[in-house]
Enzyme design. Sequence first.
Site, PDB file in Angstrom:
ATOM      1  N   GLY A  15       0.694  -1.099   0.279  1.00  0.00           N
ATOM      2  CA  GLY A  15      -0.227   0.057   0.250  1.00  0.00           C
ATOM      3  C   GLY A  15       0.943   1.283   0.075  1.00  0.00           C
ATOM      4  O   GLY A  15       1.952   1.233   0.641  1.00  0.00           O
ATOM      5  N   ARG A  76       1.081  -4.774  -5.975  1.00  0.00           N
ATOM      6  CA  ARG A  76       1.053  -5.936  -5.232  1.00  0.00           C
ATOM      7  C   ARG A  76       1.546  -7.199  -6.351  1.00  0.00           C
ATOM      8  O   ARG A  76       1.218  -7.308  -7.475  1.00  0.00           O
ATOM      9  CB  ARG A  76      -0.266  -6.384  -4.676  1.00  0.00           C
ATOM     10  CG  ARG A  76      -0.802  -5.236  -3.878  1.00  0.00           C
ATOM     11  CD  ARG A  76      -1.580  -5.679  -2.743  1.00  0.00           C
ATOM     12  NE  ARG A  76      -2.236  -4.511  -2.350  1.00  0.00           N
ATOM     13  CZ  ARG A  76      -1.861  -3.858  -1.158  1.00  0.00           C
ATOM     14  NH1 ARG A  76      -1.052  -4.553  -0.271  1.00  0.00           N
ATOM     15  NH2 ARG A  76      -2.450  -2.901  -0.494  1.00  0.00           N
ATOM     16  N   ASP A 107       4.166  -5.017   6.193  1.00  0.00           N
ATOM     17  CA  ASP A 107       4.794  -6.253   6.539  1.00  0.00           C
ATOM     18  C   ASP A 107       4.955  -7.270   5.249  1.00  0.00           C
ATOM     19  O   ASP A 107       5.912  -8.245   5.422  1.00  0.00           O
ATOM     20  CB  ASP A 107       3.880  -6.794   7.876  1.00  0.00           C
ATOM     21  CG  ASP A 107       2.478  -6.876   7.487  1.00  0.00           C
ATOM     22  OD1 ASP A 107       1.994  -6.552   6.426  1.00  0.00           O
ATOM     23  OD2 ASP A 107       1.637  -7.618   8.242  1.00  0.00           O
ATOM     24  N   THR A 130       3.673   2.460   5.849  1.00  0.00           N
ATOM     25  CA  THR A 130       2.215   2.031   5.551  1.00  0.00           C
ATOM     26  C   THR A 130       1.427   2.895   6.667  1.00  0.00           C
ATOM     27  O   THR A 130       1.850   3.396   7.662  1.00  0.00           O
ATOM     28  CB  THR A 130       2.080   0.602   6.183  1.00  0.00           C
ATOM     29  OG1 THR A 130       0.554   0.246   6.621  1.00  0.00           O
ATOM     30  CG2 THR A 130       3.193   0.292   7.566  1.00  0.00           C
ATOM     31  N   ARG A 176      -7.901  -2.987   9.324  1.00  0.00           N
ATOM     32  CA  ARG A 176      -8.756  -4.241   9.224  1.00  0.00           C
ATOM     33  C   ARG A 176      -8.199  -5.131  10.434  1.00  0.00           C
ATOM     34  O   ARG A 176      -9.206  -5.595  11.152  1.00  0.00           O
ATOM     35  CB  ARG A 176      -8.352  -4.959   8.014  1.00  0.00           C
ATOM     36  CG  ARG A 176      -9.011  -6.034   7.730  1.00  0.00           C
ATOM     37  CD  ARG A 176      -9.134  -6.649   6.470  1.00  0.00           C
ATOM     38  NE  ARG A 176      -9.861  -5.742   5.495  1.00  0.00           N
ATOM     39  CZ  ARG A 176      -9.453  -5.057   4.474  1.00  0.00           C
ATOM     40  NH1 ARG A 176      -8.190  -5.215   4.229  1.00  0.00           N
ATOM     41  NH2 ARG A 176     -10.182  -4.249   3.781  1.00  0.00           N
TER      42      ARG A 176
END
Length: 328
Positions: A15, A76, A107, A130, A176
């Site tokens: 991200g 990604r 991570d 992040t 999340r």
Amino acid sequence: MKSNLKNIAVLTSGGDAPGMNACIRAVIRTGIYNGLNMFGVMQGYQGLIDNNIKPMDARSVSNILHMGGTILKTARCLAFKEEEGMELAYKNLKAKDIDGLIVIGGDGTFTGAKRFGEKYGVNVIGIPGTIDNDLYGSDFTLGYDTAVNTIIEAIDKIRDTADSHDRLFFIEVMGRDSGCIALRTAIASGAEAVLLPEKETSLKELISKLKDGVNTKKSSSIVIVSEGNKYGGAYDIAKSVKRKFTHYDTKVTILGHLQRGGSPSGFDRILGSRLGYAAVNEMIKGETMQMVGLRGNEIKLTSLEEALNIHSYKLEADLLEMTHVLSI
Ligand code: ADP
């Protein structure tokens, strides 16, 4: 022991986060200042596999300090999880004689970097980038401060309209697995309640809190919902509450990707600059398989292994209590 590094590459992965550009600039310029040849890899690990690796000079990072996103782009990249993908990435680096790789990401990015460093002996340093603030070994991750400020600004605007119409707003924010962002933005925006992934709040409790607000003449209420809440997202919770509590006109706002964008805060520009500068200097000293992070007000090293294996964030009991006490 000083390393004999000559060529270092930097990439951003996973991200994107505000402050990544400030960090890229610091990496490139610190390397050049120290006589190294510097390279930028486009689109994270995908660029390693596609050989999209560009030489960078001091001017190639001009005027980016204030920009959100990442000039190197991010992606990604599933292929990098496979042995063949990693091997191709290594061959492309070797062909350019690049023996140091600085990765800016979360991570997932660090997991890839650790595997890559272990397998091929490439020197690797990670920089925590992040908005989630979820890496052990750094009090703050790059982009988190800007995201919190962006969210607060958005909630302030929603509060204006909520207040004018006697409305109850459910605002969903990112996080999340971690309520770190939700908890802080709830305090800073004076939210009436906050729902977090780490803590169960019953609907009964929530409704009772909102009723207290009505009884004490609050003209609007705001509930911050972390996207990982056990009742689902803000829409689901709003629906359940609405059925049992008809006093307010109920609305939902999902803040979504706007939380990632925007010009980095002063804090993130400084943090990005410090971490980028430190990453190159530590690599020159011979460090590898480490993450540079901010602890207290100092830049410290944490092994990638620790940064990945220790779960860092625990909800602070005092902050949690404050969300209740200060919103009566
Ligand atoms: P973040 O770094 O923000 O956590 P992701 O979890 O999407 O973001 O990871 C970013 C990238 O890191 C992935 O797209 C993939 O290329 C790489 N990556 C993640 N996990 C692994 C793994 N186990 N092995 C190799 N590469 C990985």
